[in-house]
Motif scaffolding. Sequence first.
Motif, PDB file in Angstrom:
ATOM      1  N   ILE A 255      15.084 -22.410 -31.602  1.00  0.00           N
ATOM      2  CA  ILE A 255      15.997 -21.896 -32.830  1.00  0.00           C
ATOM      3  C   ILE A 255      15.250 -22.488 -34.026  1.00  0.00           C
ATOM      4  CG2 ILE A 255      18.185 -22.674 -33.845  1.00  0.00           C
ATOM      5  CD1 ILE A 255      19.429 -22.671 -30.747  1.00  0.00           C
ATOM      6  N   LEU A 256      14.705 -23.603 -33.995  1.00  0.00           N
ATOM      7  CA  LEU A 256      13.961 -24.094 -35.199  1.00  0.00           C
ATOM      8  C   LEU A 256      12.823 -23.387 -35.718  1.00  0.00           C
ATOM      9  CD1 LEU A 256      13.451 -26.565 -37.190  1.00  0.00           C
ATOM     10  CD2 LEU A 256      12.188 -27.634 -35.589  1.00  0.00           C
ATOM     11  N   CYS A 259      13.778 -19.991 -37.235  1.00  0.00           N
ATOM     12  CA  CYS A 259      14.210 -20.175 -38.881  1.00  0.00           C
ATOM     13  C   CYS A 259      13.015 -20.555 -39.418  1.00  0.00           C
ATOM     14  CB  CYS A 259      15.031 -21.565 -38.801  1.00  0.00           C
ATOM     15  SG  CYS A 259      16.635 -21.130 -37.968  1.00  0.00           S
ATOM     16  N   ILE A 262      11.461 -17.146 -39.946  1.00  0.00           N
ATOM     17  CA  ILE A 262      12.272 -16.177 -40.875  1.00  0.00           C
ATOM     18  C   ILE A 262      11.983 -16.582 -42.521  1.00  0.00           C
ATOM     19  CG2 ILE A 262      14.685 -15.771 -41.657  1.00  0.00           C
ATOM     20  CD1 ILE A 262      15.491 -16.036 -38.854  1.00  0.00           C
ATOM     21  N   PHE A 263      11.659 -17.706 -42.572  1.00  0.00           N
ATOM     22  CA  PHE A 263      11.441 -18.521 -43.886  1.00  0.00           C
ATOM     23  C   PHE A 263       9.926 -17.930 -44.426  1.00  0.00           C
ATOM     24  CE2 PHE A 263       9.228 -21.737 -46.298  1.00  0.00           C
ATOM     25  CZ  PHE A 263       9.816 -21.968 -47.345  1.00  0.00           C
ATOM     26  N   LEU A 305      13.570 -11.849 -34.081  1.00  0.00           N
ATOM     27  CA  LEU A 305      14.029 -13.042 -34.803  1.00  0.00           C
ATOM     28  C   LEU A 305      15.513 -13.285 -34.826  1.00  0.00           C
ATOM     29  CD1 LEU A 305      11.727 -12.712 -37.980  1.00  0.00           C
ATOM     30  CD2 LEU A 305      11.508 -14.421 -36.141  1.00  0.00           C
ATOM     31  N   LEU A 306      16.378 -12.174 -35.413  1.00  0.00           N
ATOM     32  CA  LEU A 306      17.639 -12.534 -35.688  1.00  0.00           C
ATOM     33  C   LEU A 306      18.601 -12.357 -34.533  1.00  0.00           C
ATOM     34  CD1 LEU A 306      18.058 -10.385 -39.032  1.00  0.00           C
ATOM     35  CD2 LEU A 306      17.694 -12.974 -38.810  1.00  0.00           C
ATOM     36  N   LEU A 309      17.833 -15.557 -32.398  1.00  0.00           N
ATOM     37  CA  LEU A 309      18.443 -16.725 -32.996  1.00  0.00           C
ATOM     38  C   LEU A 309      19.815 -16.830 -32.747  1.00  0.00           C
ATOM     39  CD1 LEU A 309      17.907 -19.099 -34.980  1.00  0.00           C
ATOM     40  CD2 LEU A 309      18.690 -17.614 -37.011  1.00  0.00           C
TER      41      LEU A 309
END
Length: 402
Positions: A255-256, A259, A262-263, A305-306, A309
Amino acid sequence: MSRKLTLNEIEAGIADRLLSGGMAYYLAVLVCGGLVLAATAAGVYSMVVGHEHTYNVTREVPWGILIATYVFFVVTSTGLCLVSSIGHVFGVESYMPIAKRSVFLSIATILAGFFVIAFEIKIPWRMAVYNVISPNLTSNIWWMGTLYGIYLVLMLFEFLFLNLNKHKPAVACGFGGAIAGIAAHSNLGAVFGLLMGREFWHGPYMSIYFIASAAMTGTAVIILFHWLGYKVNGEKLELDTPMVKSLDQVRKLGILLICVIIFFTIWKMVAGVAGMPGGKYEAIMALVKGPYAFNFWFFEAGCALLIPLAVWVLSKGKNLTLMFATSAMMIIGIFIMRYDLVIVGEVIPVYHELGVNEFQHILPYKPSFYEIIITLGGFGLAGFLFLLGEKLFAGHKVEAHH
């Protein structure tokens, strides 16, 4: 004290385990082995008749799906090494149960990567020979081959020592493997990032991105293949067991890392469209609303990704089947992510900004039949080694270290 097994008893145990699979297991082994044989035939044929007759790469788009597949496998291998090292190298107890299988998978995936790249190179044995007798210390690709070779040797020894239950040398090799993996992987990022003629890749961002995305890929592969490993061995993953708790820690780490990626992705897009229109801008537009938009929005943003997550956060590590299905989807999305990274960086012509008429449009590339067969062969080899490893090494059981 338990007595040591004799060689005959060990051989009998291995034979029993190899014969203990069901019909689905042997069918999977047959399919994976068939893919490897088909890929080998396609690769050897391409070497004989010439890549220009069998591959769809061109002078303008010299790297195709085979490079993307190689990147996918070595990224996956490094990620598996990094995540597994949290346990037996750095002593985090909750990561211990995933150690052996993850290290074995890191070896299987790097071998699959080498298998694919061997057929991408015209005469692969020359690379091995001249890498030693004529090293070019200023070449990123020389460093890539050398560092990944060192990494593979260290991972093999780490796996050997883990199976011999020799914890200290396993830790030493694991630590060395993690360092070699990070060095090799950041160098792989530099192979792309130091190409000034390809604006989409150019910059210090690539090396850091490769390492972060490797660890993210490692979490997805660990979750999926541990579930598959239990299926292969006819065992059931029970909640509140050390293995499930370990996989839950991997989920939280995943999860980390999602993120973080995604960043990275958001800022790559912002940086591409913020400046003056040029090669990078055109590449970003090809991803956002051009011919690669479906790849980007559905596979990269959605599958890789999404959706993972959201599912991993909502599952809280309890809905195991949903977690594993999401991991499979995530791996597919990550493969397309690697494909887009390699191909979109090339389809914008180098002469685009100079206004040369012949290079006003996005260059075409679609994998050939031979390239697709060799790509599938890479996955077949990884799958074949995984299936064989589950039986040969009795499901990679991990003893507690005190």
